[in-house]
Design a protein around this motif. Structure first.
Motif, PDB file in Angstrom:
ATOM      1  N   VAL A 198      11.372 -12.107  -2.952  1.00 40.68           N
ATOM      2  CA  VAL A 198      10.676 -11.973  -4.236  1.00 40.68           C
ATOM      3  C   VAL A 198      10.731 -10.509  -4.662  1.00 40.68           C
ATOM      4  CG1 VAL A 198       8.455 -12.173  -5.425  1.00 40.68           C
ATOM      5  CG2 VAL A 198       9.134 -13.911  -3.752  1.00 40.68           C
ATOM      6  N   LYS A 199      11.150 -10.268  -5.897  1.00 41.86           N
ATOM      7  CA  LYS A 199      11.239  -8.906  -6.404  1.00 41.86           C
ATOM      8  C   LYS A 199       9.842  -8.432  -6.805  1.00 41.86           C
ATOM      9  CE  LYS A 199      13.760  -5.949  -9.509  1.00 41.86           C
ATOM     10  NZ  LYS A 199      15.118  -5.719  -9.939  1.00 41.86           N
ATOM     11  N   CYS A 200       9.415  -7.303  -6.251  1.00 48.85           N
ATOM     12  CA  CYS A 200       8.089  -6.740  -6.526  1.00 48.85           C
ATOM     13  C   CYS A 200       8.204  -5.241  -6.753  1.00 48.85           C
ATOM     14  CB  CYS A 200       7.140  -7.004  -5.353  1.00 48.85           C
ATOM     15  SG  CYS A 200       6.714  -8.732  -5.127  1.00 48.85           S
ATOM     16  N   THR A 201       7.217  -4.688  -7.433  1.00 46.86           N
ATOM     17  CA  THR A 201       7.168  -3.241  -7.643  1.00 46.86           C
ATOM     18  C   THR A 201       6.695  -2.558  -6.361  1.00 46.86           C
ATOM     19  OG1 THR A 201       4.862  -3.218  -8.367  1.00 46.86           O
ATOM     20  CG2 THR A 201       6.556  -3.594 -10.080  1.00 46.86           C
ATOM     21  N   GLU A 202       6.892  -1.260  -6.303  1.00 45.58           N
ATOM     22  CA  GLU A 202       6.410  -0.493  -5.150  1.00 45.58           C
ATOM     23  C   GLU A 202       4.893  -0.610  -5.035  1.00 45.58           C
ATOM     24  OE1 GLU A 202       6.127   1.511  -1.735  1.00 45.58           O
ATOM     25  OE2 GLU A 202       7.967   0.750  -2.626  1.00 45.58           O
ATOM     26  N   GLU A 203       4.191  -0.604  -6.157  1.00 43.53           N
ATOM     27  CA  GLU A 203       2.725  -0.719  -6.146  1.00 43.53           C
ATOM     28  C   GLU A 203       2.292  -2.070  -5.569  1.00 43.53           C
ATOM     29  OE1 GLU A 203       4.477   0.296  -8.924  1.00 43.53           O
ATOM     30  OE2 GLU A 203       4.008   2.420  -8.644  1.00 43.53           O
ATOM     31  N   GLU A 204       3.018  -3.129  -5.912  1.00 44.41           N
ATOM     32  CA  GLU A 204       2.685  -4.456  -5.380  1.00 44.41           C
ATOM     33  C   GLU A 204       2.914  -4.499  -3.863  1.00 44.41           C
ATOM     34  OE1 GLU A 204       3.554  -7.447  -9.101  1.00 44.41           O
ATOM     35  OE2 GLU A 204       5.289  -6.497  -8.126  1.00 44.41           O
ATOM     36  N   HIS A 205       4.022  -3.912  -3.408  1.00 41.82           N
ATOM     37  CA  HIS A 205       4.269  -3.850  -1.960  1.00 41.82           C
ATOM     38  C   HIS A 205       3.197  -3.009  -1.269  1.00 41.82           C
ATOM     39  CE1 HIS A 205       7.983  -6.066  -1.561  1.00 41.82           C
ATOM     40  NE2 HIS A 205       8.594  -5.343  -2.483  1.00 41.82           N
ATOM     41  N   GLN A 206       2.773  -1.917  -1.893  1.00 41.01           N
ATOM     42  CA  GLN A 206       1.781  -1.021  -1.296  1.00 41.01           C
ATOM     43  C   GLN A 206       0.480  -1.757  -0.993  1.00 41.01           C
ATOM     44  OE1 GLN A 206       1.446   2.933  -0.668  1.00 41.01           O
ATOM     45  NE2 GLN A 206       0.333   1.511   0.602  1.00 41.01           N
ATOM     46  N   LEU A 207       0.085  -2.704  -1.830  1.00 37.84           N
ATOM     47  CA  LEU A 207      -1.150  -3.462  -1.596  1.00 37.84           C
ATOM     48  C   LEU A 207      -1.140  -4.185  -0.257  1.00 37.84           C
ATOM     49  CD1 LEU A 207      -1.793  -5.031  -5.108  1.00 37.84           C
ATOM     50  CD2 LEU A 207      -3.084  -3.194  -4.003  1.00 37.84           C
ATOM     51  N   ASN A 208       0.029  -4.564   0.197  1.00 37.35           N
ATOM     52  CA  ASN A 208       0.125  -5.289   1.458  1.00 37.35           C
ATOM     53  C   ASN A 208       0.115  -4.368   2.673  1.00 37.35           C
ATOM     54  OD1 ASN A 208       0.227  -7.976   0.425  1.00 37.35           O
ATOM     55  ND2 ASN A 208       2.282  -7.511  -0.317  1.00 37.35           N
ATOM     56  N   ARG A 209       0.446  -3.107   2.483  1.00 32.72           N
ATOM     57  CA  ARG A 209       0.444  -2.135   3.584  1.00 32.72           C
ATOM     58  C   ARG A 209      -0.973  -1.574   3.696  1.00 32.72           C
ATOM     59  NH1 ARG A 209       5.214  -0.354   0.728  1.00 32.72           N
ATOM     60  NH2 ARG A 209       4.174   1.583   0.197  1.00 32.72           N
ATOM     61  N   ARG A 210      -1.816  -2.241   4.467  1.00 32.77           N
ATOM     62  CA  ARG A 210      -3.244  -1.946   4.471  1.00 32.77           C
ATOM     63  C   ARG A 210      -3.817  -2.131   5.869  1.00 32.77           C
ATOM     64  NH1 ARG A 210      -2.245  -7.126   3.626  1.00 32.77           N
ATOM     65  NH2 ARG A 210      -3.743  -8.689   4.309  1.00 32.77           N
ATOM     66  N   THR A 211      -5.077  -1.683   6.017  1.00 37.94           N
ATOM     67  CA  THR A 211      -5.844  -1.937   7.232  1.00 37.94           C
ATOM     68  C   THR A 211      -7.164  -2.570   6.826  1.00 37.94           C
ATOM     69  OG1 THR A 211      -4.812  -0.167   8.502  1.00 37.94           O
ATOM     70  CG2 THR A 211      -7.001  -0.845   9.211  1.00 37.94           C
ATOM     71  N   GLU A 212      -7.559  -3.569   7.578  1.00 39.57           N
ATOM     72  CA  GLU A 212      -8.832  -4.250   7.370  1.00 39.57           C
ATOM     73  C   GLU A 212      -9.670  -4.090   8.625  1.00 39.57           C
ATOM     74  OE1 GLU A 212      -7.172  -7.885   4.554  1.00 39.57           O
ATOM     75  OE2 GLU A 212      -7.419  -8.238   6.703  1.00 39.57           O
ATOM     76  N   MET A 213     -10.967  -4.306   8.472  1.00 38.47           N
ATOM     77  CA  MET A 213     -11.849  -4.303   9.637  1.00 38.47           C
ATOM     78  C   MET A 213     -12.668  -5.568   9.632  1.00 38.47           C
ATOM     79  SD  MET A 213     -15.327  -3.970   8.727  1.00 38.47           S
ATOM     80  CE  MET A 213     -16.175  -3.087   9.968  1.00 38.47           C
TER      81      MET A 213
END
Length: 168
Positions: free
Chosen positions: A145-160
């Motif tokens: 799926v073609k996505c923007t860098e900002e859209e990909h950035q949302l997935n590169r995260r840490t949760e607690m």
């Protein structure tokens, strides 16, 4: 005091602490003797994941960026305020690269967050680092799926999430 900035720290049981900056530079005391302040805090429930804001990662990197430290410091304060709490830090990647690579990368990211929190005085025994790779995307940016860098950035995260006392 006129033209002063105050830091207001709020904490509540089972909530992430919050610090709010309040400036009196634009306050007109001749109009009101009171300042209304609303502080919003996230409730922390057992086994419920909370996305830590601004704990984002550069593509293919696992180091803790400077913009991540204030949010990690909030988690450190939460853990100091609640010394019985154990926390899982889960890290995620975007869908680019192989599944195997992303699993290893996300584990390094989770470990980097744990290492930072330990460096701030929290016992390592209270923390679990867990990498999920690209298995829990927040949006539709999966393989192909073609996505923007900002859209990909949302997935590169840490949760607690707080680990329930009867779980490991």
């Amino acid at each position: 005091m006129p033209y002063t900035t105050y830091s207001i720290y709020a904490k509540k049981a089972n909530h992430m602490p919050q610090t709010v900056q309040l400036s009196t530079s634009d306050y007109d005391r001749s109009k009101s003797a009171y300042i209304q302040l609303q502080i919003c805090m996230e409730k922390v429930d057992c086994n419920q994941a909370i996305v830590l804001k601004n704990i984002l990662y550069d593509l293919n990197k696992s180091f803790i960026r400077e913009d991540a430290k204030p949010e990690l410091n909030r988690l450190v304060q939460f853990m100091k305020d609640n010394p019985e709490v154990k926390v899982e830090l889960s890290s995620h990647t975007d869908s680019r690269a192989s599944d195997a690579y992303n699993m290893k990368l996300s584990q390094r990211r989770a470990q980097a967050a744990v290492d930072y929190i330990v460096s701030e005085g929290i016992a390592k025994s209270r923390l679990i680092a867990k990498g999920y790779g690209e298995r829990q995307l927040l949006n539709g940016c999966k393989d192909g799926v073609k996505c923007t860098e900002e859209e990909h950035q949302l997935n590169r995260r840490t949760e607690m999430k707080v680990i329930c006392p009867n779980q490991k």
